[in-house]
Design a protein around this motif. Structure first.
Motif, PDB file in Angstrom:
ATOM      1  N   UNK A  28       0.998  -1.244   0.058  1.00 56.60           N
ATOM      2  CA  UNK A  28       0.297  -0.407  -0.143  1.00 56.60           C
ATOM      3  C   UNK A  28       0.941   0.857  -0.377  1.00 56.60           C
ATOM      4  N   UNK A  29       2.270   1.553   1.264  1.00 56.33           N
ATOM      5  CA  UNK A  29       3.181   2.438   1.041  1.00 56.33           C
ATOM      6  C   UNK A  29       3.648   2.430  -0.195  1.00 56.33           C
ATOM      7  N   UNK A  30       4.151   1.509  -0.735  1.00 52.09           N
ATOM      8  CA  UNK A  30       4.551   1.092  -2.396  1.00 52.09           C
ATOM      9  C   UNK A  30       3.354   2.330  -3.572  1.00 52.09           C
ATOM     10  N   UNK A  31       2.981   1.664  -3.800  1.00 52.98           N
ATOM     11  CA  UNK A  31       1.695   1.776  -4.533  1.00 52.98           C
ATOM     12  C   UNK A  31       1.190   3.727  -3.788  1.00 52.98           C
ATOM     13  N   UNK A  32       1.064   4.077  -3.290  1.00 50.55           N
ATOM     14  CA  UNK A  32       1.097   5.681  -2.358  1.00 50.55           C
ATOM     15  C   UNK A  32       2.738   6.082  -2.893  1.00 50.55           C
ATOM     16  N   UNK A  33       3.378   5.442  -2.690  1.00 46.90           N
ATOM     17  CA  UNK A  33       4.580   6.323  -3.224  1.00 46.90           C
ATOM     18  C   UNK A  33       4.413   6.577  -4.840  1.00 46.90           C
ATOM     19  N   UNK A  34       4.255   5.356  -5.367  1.00 48.49           N
ATOM     20  CA  UNK A  34       4.552   5.498  -7.089  1.00 48.49           C
ATOM     21  C   UNK A  34       3.534   7.004  -7.385  1.00 48.49           C
TER      22      UNK A  34
END
Length: 160
Positions: A28-34
């Motif tokens: 989730x954090x990776x998607x948000x970061x992207x």
């Protein structure tokens, strides 16, 4: 021993569940970061620098703009001083210098700057002659007395 195996199993299941939750949070954090990085790239117009580099370059450009504006303001002030010192106020008064001469052949011309400094030229036309007089003005004060027509030319010039 059965009890310890059961507890160990529950601990393993709990650890696996915690790992799965941590993995989902990381995704989730990776998607948000992207998403944030994509928005940053849009903001940076596809540039490869980050927001801090962009802010620093933007501040440099703003500083350059302030310097340029200050230079332009100084140049405009210089131009304004030069314009104030140019002949910018003019007027002409035509008149008959002598009775029965007719035709308003005599004239007085005022050529002044914004501070009422300049000259008044008068051409007095007679039947057999013409005379030209030049009188200087310094801030509205003439070195020689002005005739009523010359004063009128000065007044008209300053009213324009």
């Amino acid at each position: 021993m059965h009890f310890t195996a059961s507890v160990a199993g529950w601990i393993a299941i709990g650890a696996a569940a915690a790992a799965a939750v941590a993995l989902l949070l990381a995704l989730g954090y990776l998607v948000s970061l992207r998403r944030v990085r994509r928005a940053q790239l849009v903001l940076l117009a596809g540039g490869k620098s980050d927001l801090v580099d962009f802010a620093v370059s933007l501040q440099r450009r703003i500083d350059d703009l302030h310097r340029t504006v200050d230079e332009v303001a100084a140049r405009v002030a210089g131009v304004n001083r030069r314009v104030d010192d140019t002949v910018s106020k003019t007027a002409i008064v035509r008149y008959d210098a002598f009775e029965n001469s007719g035709g308003h052949q005599s004239a007085s011309v005022a050529l002044l700057d914004s501070a009422r400094t300049g000259v008044v030229l008068s051409a007095i036309q007679g039947r057999d002659y013409a005379r030209i007089y030049v009188k200087e003005l310094d801030r509205g004060r003439a070195s020689v007395a002005l005739s009523s027509e010359e004063q009128e030319a000065v007044d008209r010039a300053m009213s324009t």
